[in-house]
Design an enzyme around this catalytic site. Sequence first.
Site, PDB file in Angstrom:
ATOM      1  NE  ARG A 247     -10.046 -13.822  40.670  1.00 28.22           N
ATOM      2  CZ  ARG A 247      -9.553 -14.717  39.945  1.00 28.22           C
ATOM      3  NH1 ARG A 247      -8.294 -15.239  40.037  1.00 28.22           N
ATOM      4  NH2 ARG A 247     -10.263 -15.503  38.981  1.00 28.22           N
TER       5      ARG A 247
ATOM      6  CG  ASP B  51      -9.502 -25.177  39.391  1.00 27.75           C
ATOM      7  OD1 ASP B  51      -8.948 -24.965  38.573  1.00 27.75           O
ATOM      8  OD2 ASP B  51     -10.946 -24.709  38.810  1.00 27.75           O
TER       9      ASP B  51
ATOM     10  CB  CYS C 288      -3.879 -16.133  33.927  1.00 31.22           C
ATOM     11  SG  CYS C 288      -4.382 -17.586  34.035  1.00 31.22           S
TER      12      CYS C 288
ATOM     13  NE  ARG D  61      -6.926 -20.917  31.632  1.00 31.48           N
ATOM     14  CZ  ARG D  61      -7.770 -20.291  32.993  1.00 31.48           C
ATOM     15  NH1 ARG D  61      -6.782 -19.926  33.924  1.00 31.48           N
ATOM     16  NH2 ARG D  61      -8.816 -20.714  33.232  1.00 31.48           N
TER      17      ARG D  61
ATOM     18  CE  LYS E 101     -13.447 -18.882  40.965  1.00 34.61           C
ATOM     19  NZ  LYS E 101     -13.199 -18.720  39.484  1.00 34.61           N
ATOM     20  CG  ASN E 102     -14.788 -22.293  38.440  1.00 34.08           C
ATOM     21  OD1 ASN E 102     -14.766 -21.264  38.510  1.00 34.08           O
ATOM     22  ND2 ASN E 102     -13.933 -23.089  38.378  1.00 34.08           N
TER      23      ASN E 102
HETATM   24  C1  UD1 Z   1     -12.450 -23.824  33.751  1.00 34.59           C
HETATM   25  C2  UD1 Z   1     -12.559 -23.298  35.206  1.00 34.59           C
HETATM   26  C3  UD1 Z   1     -10.830 -23.364  36.052  1.00 34.59           C
HETATM   27  C4  UD1 Z   1     -10.613 -24.645  35.867  1.00 34.59           C
HETATM   28  C5  UD1 Z   1     -10.693 -25.316  34.350  1.00 34.59           C
HETATM   29  C6  UD1 Z   1     -10.124 -26.743  34.179  1.00 34.59           C
HETATM   30  C7  UD1 Z   1     -14.115 -21.601  35.125  1.00 34.59           C
HETATM   31  C8  UD1 Z   1     -14.456 -20.008  35.320  1.00 34.59           C
HETATM   32  N1  UD1 Z   1     -12.781 -21.859  35.492  1.00 34.59           N
HETATM   33  O1  UD1 Z   1     -11.288 -22.902  33.084  1.00 34.59           O
HETATM   34  O2  UD1 Z   1     -11.349 -22.997  37.392  1.00 34.59           O
HETATM   35  O3  UD1 Z   1      -9.552 -24.922  36.177  1.00 34.59           O
HETATM   36  O4  UD1 Z   1     -12.006 -25.206  33.567  1.00 34.59           O
HETATM   37  O5  UD1 Z   1     -11.009 -27.643  34.899  1.00 34.59           O
HETATM   38  O6  UD1 Z   1     -14.993 -22.222  35.081  1.00 34.59           O
HETATM   39  N2  UD1 Z   1      -7.916 -24.997  26.001  1.00 34.59           N
HETATM   40  C9  UD1 Z   1      -7.492 -24.904  24.565  1.00 34.59           C
HETATM   41  N3  UD1 Z   1      -8.182 -24.112  23.702  1.00 34.59           N
HETATM   42  C10 UD1 Z   1      -9.265 -23.593  24.153  1.00 34.59           C
HETATM   43  C11 UD1 Z   1      -9.859 -23.686  25.409  1.00 34.59           C
HETATM   44  C12 UD1 Z   1      -9.090 -24.551  26.257  1.00 34.59           C
HETATM   45  O7  UD1 Z   1      -6.552 -25.472  24.179  1.00 34.59           O
HETATM   46  O8  UD1 Z   1      -9.895 -22.826  23.295  1.00 34.59           O
HETATM   47  C13 UD1 Z   1      -7.026 -25.862  26.887  1.00 34.59           C
HETATM   48  C14 UD1 Z   1      -6.437 -24.982  27.934  1.00 34.59           C
HETATM   49  O9  UD1 Z   1      -5.304 -24.604  27.545  1.00 34.59           O
HETATM   50  C15 UD1 Z   1      -6.428 -26.041  28.934  1.00 34.59           C
HETATM   51  C16 UD1 Z   1      -7.615 -26.906  28.842  1.00 34.59           C
HETATM   52  O10 UD1 Z   1      -7.836 -26.785  27.383  1.00 34.59           O
HETATM   53  O11 UD1 Z   1      -5.122 -26.760  28.916  1.00 34.59           O
HETATM   54  C17 UD1 Z   1      -8.543 -26.694  29.979  1.00 34.59           C
HETATM   55  O12 UD1 Z   1      -8.981 -25.476  29.723  1.00 34.59           O
HETATM   56  P1  UD1 Z   1     -10.637 -25.023  29.992  1.00 34.59           P
HETATM   57  O13 UD1 Z   1     -11.501 -26.395  30.329  1.00 34.59           O
HETATM   58  O14 UD1 Z   1     -11.267 -24.285  28.863  1.00 34.59           O
HETATM   59  O15 UD1 Z   1     -10.727 -24.144  31.297  1.00 34.59           O
HETATM   60  P2  UD1 Z   1     -11.521 -22.825  31.502  1.00 34.59           P
HETATM   61  O16 UD1 Z   1     -12.760 -23.048  30.929  1.00 34.59           O
HETATM   62  O17 UD1 Z   1     -10.673 -21.617  31.106  1.00 34.59           O
END
Ligand code: UD1
Length: 429
Positions: free
Chosen positions: A400, A307, A118, A123, A22-23
């Site tokens: 999902r 995850d 969420c 996020r 999915k991801n």
């Molecule tokens: C993706 C995955 C999700 C997984 C996560 C971490 C998808 C669709 N989802 O989510 O299933 O749990 O990676 O492996 O691929 N952060 C910031 N600033 C930002 C963006 C992120 O501080 O601008 C922080 C977040 O709060 C979190 C960490 O970075 O603590 C990791 O988040 P991120 O790697 O961005 O996760 P997603 O891409 O949202």
Amino acid sequence: MCMIVVNGGKPLSGEVGISGAKNACLPILAATLLNEQPVTLHNVPRLDDVKFMGELIRILGASCEGASTSNTVAINAADVNSTEPPYEVVKKMRASFLVLGPLLARFGRASVPLPGGCAIGQRPVGEHLAALRALGAEVRQEAGLIIAQADRLVGTEIYLNVSSVGATENALMAAALAEGQTTIHNAAEEPEVVDLCRFLTRCGVKIEDTGTKSITIHGQSRIAAAVEYSVIPDRIEAGTYLLAIIATGGSGRITQVVPEHLEALLFKLRECGVQIETGADWISVDSPAVLKPATVRTEVYPGFPTDLQPQTTAVLTQADGVSTVIETIFESRMNTVPELRRMGAKMRVSDGTVVIEGRPGCLTGVPVEAHDLRGAATMVIAGLAAQGETRIEGLEHLLRGFESLPEKVAALGGDVTFDYGKHTAAAKE
Ligand code: UD1
């Protein structure tokens, strides 16, 4: 109300095939917006999140056939005529925010609703926006929208403050159509990021040092390449089935996987006493008579994946002794703990750390609730390990991210059924 009904208490055994990730396929679907020629994706899981992303790219003017109904999805983004995805569609899934980079890069502007927090955390998207600004975009927030503009993005050095998966993906897609060369430093190294790089490479984008902390992208003036691409296997689904087998004291084999994507989990499971064998595309596990406790700390890849943290926590309730699980990525990802306690687990949580006083056979089926996707999988695992029937509210979360779960659990001799009620999928990850 839609429910997952689990009849547990039997060791699982048998073999199960793993679906596409999915991801990986969500960012690749977003990346098809960069391409003026048709794209065919194979090994796409039939999931609600894939349906949402398909709806989103259709609303923007692309054609998209097969999303959530077939494992092959055909996309043609030649005629995209909007860069403003509506909130009603975007709010269903956080990964929708990944259309920002490709829309901006190809059309010079994009207006995407800001995703909210969420069930697992706040996020933020600050790193996504900083990367696009570094590429020369003017980015502002107005009335709940992120509005980004640039006549042409210009390649640069980007340094991410956190190795965010999503920010790396948005930056990669934007850099693919930037003028010149971009290097993303402190990039995420997750296999799903590598899969996006491979897809972009197929589309004609030259990318160096894929899968490292510093990825270099040579921007193209346009992307117009008819491409067929097969998505990698889902390491989180794979880990979830391995954990389900072990939670029940069973033994079994998963196929269509990349074992090295699961190394952190396999190390931990060996520490717990699980016998593991791996081949080119399979992993077999055999539970010990008594599962040993462990300490688990989530980290970015190749560390232990967040995850798989809640599912692992459920399994450690079945170990003989005290385990500690430390969540470092998502601050609120402990929402299965109260539900596991209601089933009989002894555990306490503070500041992102759960301490579990494991005891084999401690779980009993009761009505419980799931609040997010991986939490729903966790409650299924707990239900399979528990004596009696577990009724889990929150089927919409599971749909999902897990393709054909009842059938796959049945292939392992377990009993999970879905009671659809009036299902309308509408959640976020
Ligand atoms: C993706 C995955 C999700 C997984 C996560 C971490 C998808 C669709 N989802 O989510 O299933 O749990 O990676 O492996 O691929 N952060 C910031 N600033 C930002 C963006 C992120 O501080 O601008 C922080 C977040 O709060 C979190 C960490 O970075 O603590 C990791 O988040 P991120 O790697 O961005 O996760 P997603 O891409 O949202």
